[in-house]
Design a protein around this motif. Sequence first.
Motif, PDB file in Angstrom:
ATOM      1  N   MET A 118       0.813  -1.210   0.000  1.00 29.04           N
ATOM      2  CA  MET A 118       0.000   0.000   0.000  1.00 29.04           C
ATOM      3  C   MET A 118       0.850   1.265   0.000  1.00 29.04           C
ATOM      4  O   MET A 118       0.319   2.371   0.065  1.00 29.04           O
ATOM      5  N   GLY A 119       2.162   1.103  -0.041  1.00 29.21           N
ATOM      6  CA  GLY A 119       3.024   2.274  -0.063  1.00 29.21           C
ATOM      7  C   GLY A 119       3.414   2.728   1.329  1.00 29.21           C
ATOM      8  O   GLY A 119       3.313   1.990   2.304  1.00 29.21           O
ATOM      9  N   GLN A 120       3.855   3.961   1.433  1.00 29.33           N
ATOM     10  CA  GLN A 120       4.312   4.521   2.694  1.00 29.33           C
ATOM     11  C   GLN A 120       3.135   4.773   3.626  1.00 29.33           C
ATOM     12  O   GLN A 120       2.226   5.541   3.299  1.00 29.33           O
ATOM     13  N   LEU A 121       3.132   4.127   4.778  1.00 26.45           N
ATOM     14  CA  LEU A 121       2.046   4.262   5.741  1.00 26.45           C
ATOM     15  C   LEU A 121       2.415   5.288   6.808  1.00 26.45           C
ATOM     16  O   LEU A 121       3.546   5.310   7.298  1.00 26.45           O
ATOM     17  N   GLU A 122       1.463   6.114   7.186  1.00 26.13           N
ATOM     18  CA  GLU A 122       1.657   7.100   8.241  1.00 26.13           C
ATOM     19  C   GLU A 122       0.842   6.678   9.454  1.00 26.13           C
ATOM     20  O   GLU A 122      -0.379   6.575   9.407  1.00 26.13           O
ATOM     21  N   HIS A 123       1.558   6.426  10.569  1.00 25.30           N
ATOM     22  CA  HIS A 123       0.915   5.932  11.784  1.00 25.30           C
ATOM     23  C   HIS A 123       0.695   7.096  12.747  1.00 25.30           C
ATOM     24  O   HIS A 123       1.503   7.351  13.643  1.00 25.30           O
ATOM     25  N   HIS A 124      -0.403   7.788  12.571  1.00 27.12           N
ATOM     26  CA  HIS A 124      -0.701   8.928  13.434  1.00 27.12           C
ATOM     27  C   HIS A 124      -2.161   8.836  13.893  1.00 27.12           C
ATOM     28  O   HIS A 124      -3.072   9.190  13.144  1.00 27.12           O
ATOM     29  N   LEU A 125      -2.348   8.322  15.103  1.00 30.48           N
ATOM     30  CA  LEU A 125      -3.691   8.321  15.671  1.00 30.48           C
ATOM     31  C   LEU A 125      -3.923   9.695  16.285  1.00 30.48           C
ATOM     32  O   LEU A 125      -3.378  10.023  17.337  1.00 30.48           O
ATOM     33  N   CYS A 126      -4.736  10.507  15.631  1.00 28.95           N
ATOM     34  CA  CYS A 126      -4.930  11.879  16.064  1.00 28.95           C
ATOM     35  C   CYS A 126      -6.415  12.203  16.057  1.00 28.95           C
ATOM     36  O   CYS A 126      -7.267  11.334  15.888  1.00 28.95           O
ATOM     37  N   GLU A 127      -6.732  13.487  16.240  1.00 32.93           N
ATOM     38  CA  GLU A 127      -8.132  13.886  16.349  1.00 32.93           C
ATOM     39  C   GLU A 127      -8.915  13.603  15.083  1.00 32.93           C
ATOM     40  O   GLU A 127     -10.136  13.496  15.118  1.00 32.93           O
ATOM     41  N   SER A 128      -8.245  13.471  13.950  1.00 31.48           N
ATOM     42  CA  SER A 128      -8.965  13.181  12.706  1.00 31.48           C
ATOM     43  C   SER A 128      -9.132  11.686  12.469  1.00 31.48           C
ATOM     44  O   SER A 128     -10.194  11.233  12.027  1.00 31.48           O
ATOM     45  N   THR A 129      -8.087  10.898  12.765  1.00 31.87           N
ATOM     46  CA  THR A 129      -8.163   9.464  12.477  1.00 31.87           C
ATOM     47  C   THR A 129      -8.839   8.662  13.588  1.00 31.87           C
ATOM     48  O   THR A 129      -9.454   7.628  13.320  1.00 31.87           O
ATOM     49  N   LEU A 130      -8.746   9.116  14.838  1.00 28.43           N
ATOM     50  CA  LEU A 130      -9.351   8.363  15.943  1.00 28.43           C
ATOM     51  C   LEU A 130     -10.854   8.181  15.786  1.00 28.43           C
ATOM     52  O   LEU A 130     -11.359   7.056  15.917  1.00 28.43           O
ATOM     53  N   PRO A 131     -11.639   9.230  15.508  1.00 21.52           N
ATOM     54  CA  PRO A 131     -13.082   9.024  15.358  1.00 21.52           C
ATOM     55  C   PRO A 131     -13.432   8.088  14.202  1.00 21.52           C
ATOM     56  O   PRO A 131     -14.338   7.260  14.317  1.00 21.52           O
ATOM     57  N   THR A 132     -12.709   8.214  13.086  1.00 18.65           N
ATOM     58  CA  THR A 132     -12.979   7.335  11.949  1.00 18.65           C
ATOM     59  C   THR A 132     -12.704   5.886  12.308  1.00 18.65           C
ATOM     60  O   THR A 132     -13.481   4.976  11.992  1.00 18.65           O
ATOM     61  N   THR A 133     -11.593   5.654  12.996  1.00 17.38           N
ATOM     62  CA  THR A 133     -11.259   4.302  13.421  1.00 17.38           C
ATOM     63  C   THR A 133     -12.289   3.785  14.413  1.00 17.38           C
ATOM     64  O   THR A 133     -12.693   2.612  14.357  1.00 17.38           O
ATOM     65  N   ALA A 134     -12.738   4.647  15.333  1.00 17.18           N
ATOM     66  CA  ALA A 134     -13.738   4.237  16.325  1.00 17.18           C
ATOM     67  C   ALA A 134     -15.047   3.826  15.654  1.00 17.18           C
ATOM     68  O   ALA A 134     -15.700   2.865  16.075  1.00 17.18           O
TER      69      ALA A 134
END
Length: 343
Positions: A118-134
């Motif tokens: 999938m290419g270069q992955l960015e591992h940043h659980l932040c205010e934008s990605t946390l709700p989507t993941t939840a």
Amino acid sequence: MKSMDNIEDTENFGDMGNMEKDRHSERWVTREGILDEQQITGRQILYQGLNGRHVERFTAQSGQSYIFKPLTNSAQYGRERWMYEHVMAQLPPVYPQLIAASDQAAAPSQSWMIYEDMGQLEHHLCESTLPTTAAHMAAWHALPVAAWEELPRVGHKPPIRDMLHELRLYQSGTDELLCSLNLALSAADWDKLTMLILTAEDELPQVLCHGDLHPGNVAEVEGRLVILDWEHAHLNTPLWDVYHLLDLSHPLFPRTMTPGLRARVMKVYLDKLESLGVQVEGGSFAKWYDAYAIVFSLWMLRMINGDLKNPDCVWPQEQLRNQWHETAATLEQCMGHLDGMRE
């Protein structure tokens, strides 16, 4: 064991579209379950597993790159493959496609899987990605699990009841740990924590848990959310995944959690469950979570203390100390709700 003389010789789980050039490629993986350097044009180690084997990006002779993942933890033999065969098709496409795998009869030392790169992955659980993941997590928690009885009921760490028992068994050490943080739990507090955890374990359903949803297993690539490494999937209460998403610390993937962010992500999770027809009383769930997080964080601090004293630990001391402070912050924040738990 089947060798990878060509793609038709392996069991294929993904879209063959980008594989056409390599349909008649020479062998990529030897009978011993390792990449054959003579049959690929490049390789890059991504990380090393607990058993010393490496997950790698490799380039086929066509120029297409893939991810080679041998079994990195013998205790999880066959688990991720089983997930792809029985579960993943019911999830949104937030996981990498499995292209090919070794024969099911392969020994653990010869077991491997090949994923899309999938290419270069960015591992940043932040205010934008946390709700989507939840929200995605709520969706897989809402799935019926009756057909997945083969999944274990224990993850890669002890069950929460065992953590609680261990903390009480070594009460003096637990009290010393709390004292070092200027915190304390009375006998009444321990009774309340125990009651809340046992109640949560009895009243919450068993759901499909990813099992290891720390920041290193959540990534973004070109705006797409990706959730990796399902080999720790098991059945548990939803609190296991929620704690891993919100508060589990990792030496390689630091992050900052605040009470406000935790509450906002929790609301997204509960609202998504409700939209899927799963009713959970928010006030009770919050109390159960705080109790769960207190016990899990105390157990984690004891484990990190052991790693800090272990000269053979694979994690650098500075990263472990950062992990310790991150876990202590979660403990302090959740213990701040003790008065509400006593009501």
